[in-house]
Design an enzyme around this catalytic site. Structure first.
Site, short mmCIF file in Angstrom:
data_model
loop_
_atom_site.label_atom_id
_atom_site.label_comp_id
_atom_site.label_asym_id
_atom_site.label_seq_id
_atom_site.Cartn_x
_atom_site.Cartn_y
_atom_site.Cartn_z
N HIS A 61 -43.98 -45.54 -24.99
CA HIS A 61 -44.69 -44.99 -26.15
C HIS A 61 -43.94 -43.76 -26.64
O HIS A 61 -42.97 -43.33 -26.00
CB HIS A 61 -46.15 -44.68 -25.81
CG HIS A 61 -46.33 -43.55 -24.83
ND1 HIS A 61 -45.81 -43.58 -23.56
CD2 HIS A 61 -46.98 -42.36 -24.95
CE1 HIS A 61 -46.14 -42.47 -22.94
NE2 HIS A 61 -46.84 -41.70 -23.74
N ASP A 65 -42.66 -36.37 -24.01
CA ASP A 65 -42.20 -36.31 -22.62
C ASP A 65 -41.56 -37.63 -22.18
O ASP A 65 -41.07 -37.73 -21.05
CB ASP A 65 -43.33 -35.90 -21.66
CG ASP A 65 -44.55 -36.81 -21.71
OD1 ASP A 65 -44.90 -37.29 -22.80
OD2 ASP A 65 -45.15 -37.04 -20.64
N HIS A 66 -41.54 -38.63 -23.07
CA HIS A 66 -40.94 -39.93 -22.73
C HIS A 66 -39.70 -40.26 -23.56
O HIS A 66 -39.03 -41.25 -23.29
CB HIS A 66 -41.98 -41.05 -22.89
CG HIS A 66 -43.13 -40.90 -21.96
ND1 HIS A 66 -43.29 -41.66 -20.83
CD2 HIS A 66 -44.17 -40.02 -21.97
CE1 HIS A 66 -44.38 -41.28 -20.18
NE2 HIS A 66 -44.93 -40.28 -20.85
#
Ligand code: ZN
Ligand code: ZN
Length: 325
Positions: A61, A65-66
């Site tokens: 997603h 933080d990804h």
């Protein structure tokens, strides 16, 4: 067999010991980087994995933080490392944000340093090779277009050498063709069919990865009976209301899903620095004993019926299985 190397296991912000979300799933020569939190490229270096063949990225997603690590990774590819092609898979919302990050911030009119493909993920098959597939399934988290990924070896029929010996089939290309499912004609004129030397179908290894997620009832089918489930456990039960508010899971919820879905092994990640690891583990193991909490650089091998922790590659150890966990 699938191998997974955790590069970052912290939720939302890094801690002293944990980087932001990222992991690599390895199958033969294939590598899939799942998520790319800030700092991932340094974790790749410390893990000794290196950048070679790291040309497929699956994004769960679009939360920062990804994905923020993609900017640094691209920047490094522009100056230091070379790679022919980079494929980034994600839901449309995540891809829009990644597009802005890469083309708006990193490249700003420059050409990508490789053949760069952004591929929109929808539910279903996203990658296939001769002996395994990767498919996507929707997960519910804040924001649209969040996905989990399922890695599945195809069912295979084992070659039975004792049957081949009984039939006097010589070593060499005849046996290879039978393994490949082809009928053969031997030099003496006999025709042998694969059914005569292959055993019953054996299901392959299945590994499911779920990133950030706020509910589990709609995941049951996707993760049913997998050999290993990697899933977030951002909160503990005493903060279940916070978990619900921010669309995350507690360790207890993750363990309940594993239990109900017949999962063989549970790997928790995306953990908050507000908790002690052993408390997270205890909460989950009370419901589902076959649980581990992943640490950065942990390396697991997942085979059907066998789950093995490998010594972390980071400390210069050779990759040898140590203990079943
Ligand atoms: Zn997250
Ligand atoms: Zn998130």
């Amino acid at each position: 067999m699938f191998e997974i190397v955790f590069l970052g296991t912290s939720a939302s912000a890094p801690s002293v010991h944990r980087g932001l979300s990222s992991q690599v799933v390895i199958h033969d020569e294939f590598r899939f980087l799942i998520d790319c939190g800030e700092g991932t490229q340094r974790q790749i270096l410390q893990s000794n994995l290196g950048f070679k063949r790291l040309n497929r990225v699956l994004i769960t997603h679009g939360h920062l933080d990804h994905i923020l690590g993609l900017a640094g990774l691209l920047s490094t590819f522009m100056r230091w490392e070379t790679i022919d092609r980079l494929e980034i898979y994600g839901g449309q919302w995540a891809l829009d944000r990644i597009y802005d990050l890469i083309y708006g911030i990193v490249l700003r009119g420059a050409r990508p340093p490789m053949d760069l493909q952004l591929t929109q993920v929808k539910s279903g098959l996203i990658f296939e090779d001769h002996d395994f597939t990767v498919s996507a399934f929707p997960v519910w988290h804040r924001g649209p277009d969040c996905f989990g990924y399922l890695f599945e070896e195809k069912t295979r029929r084992p070659f039975l050498p004792e049957k081949a010996d009984l039939l006097d089939i010589p070593q060499g290309p005849w046996r290879r063709d039978l393994v490949a499912g082809e009928s053969i004609t031997l030099p003496d004129g006999r025709v042998i069919h694969p059914d005569q030397v292959l055993g019953d179908e054996q299901p392959g290894t299945r590994l499911a990865h779920v990133g950030d997620v706020g509910r589990t009832d709609d995941l049951l089918q996707a993760v049913q009976d997998v050999d290993a489930l990697i899933i977030e456990a951002t909160y503990m039960h005493d903060e279940a209301q916070m978990a619900e508010q921010f669309a995350h899971l507690t360790a207890q919820q993750a363990a309940e899903l594993a239990s109900v879905a017949g999962v063989k092994n549970l790997i928790l990640t995306h953990v908050s620095r507000r908790y002690r690891e052993r408390d997270i583990l205890a909460e989950a193991q009370a419901i589902f004993p076959n649980t581990v909490v992943a640490r950065d650089f942990d390396n697991f091998q997942v085979r059907r019926g066998v789950f093995t922790k490998v010594e972390p590659v980071r400390e210069g150890n050779s990759q040898r299985p140590t203990n079943n966990v």
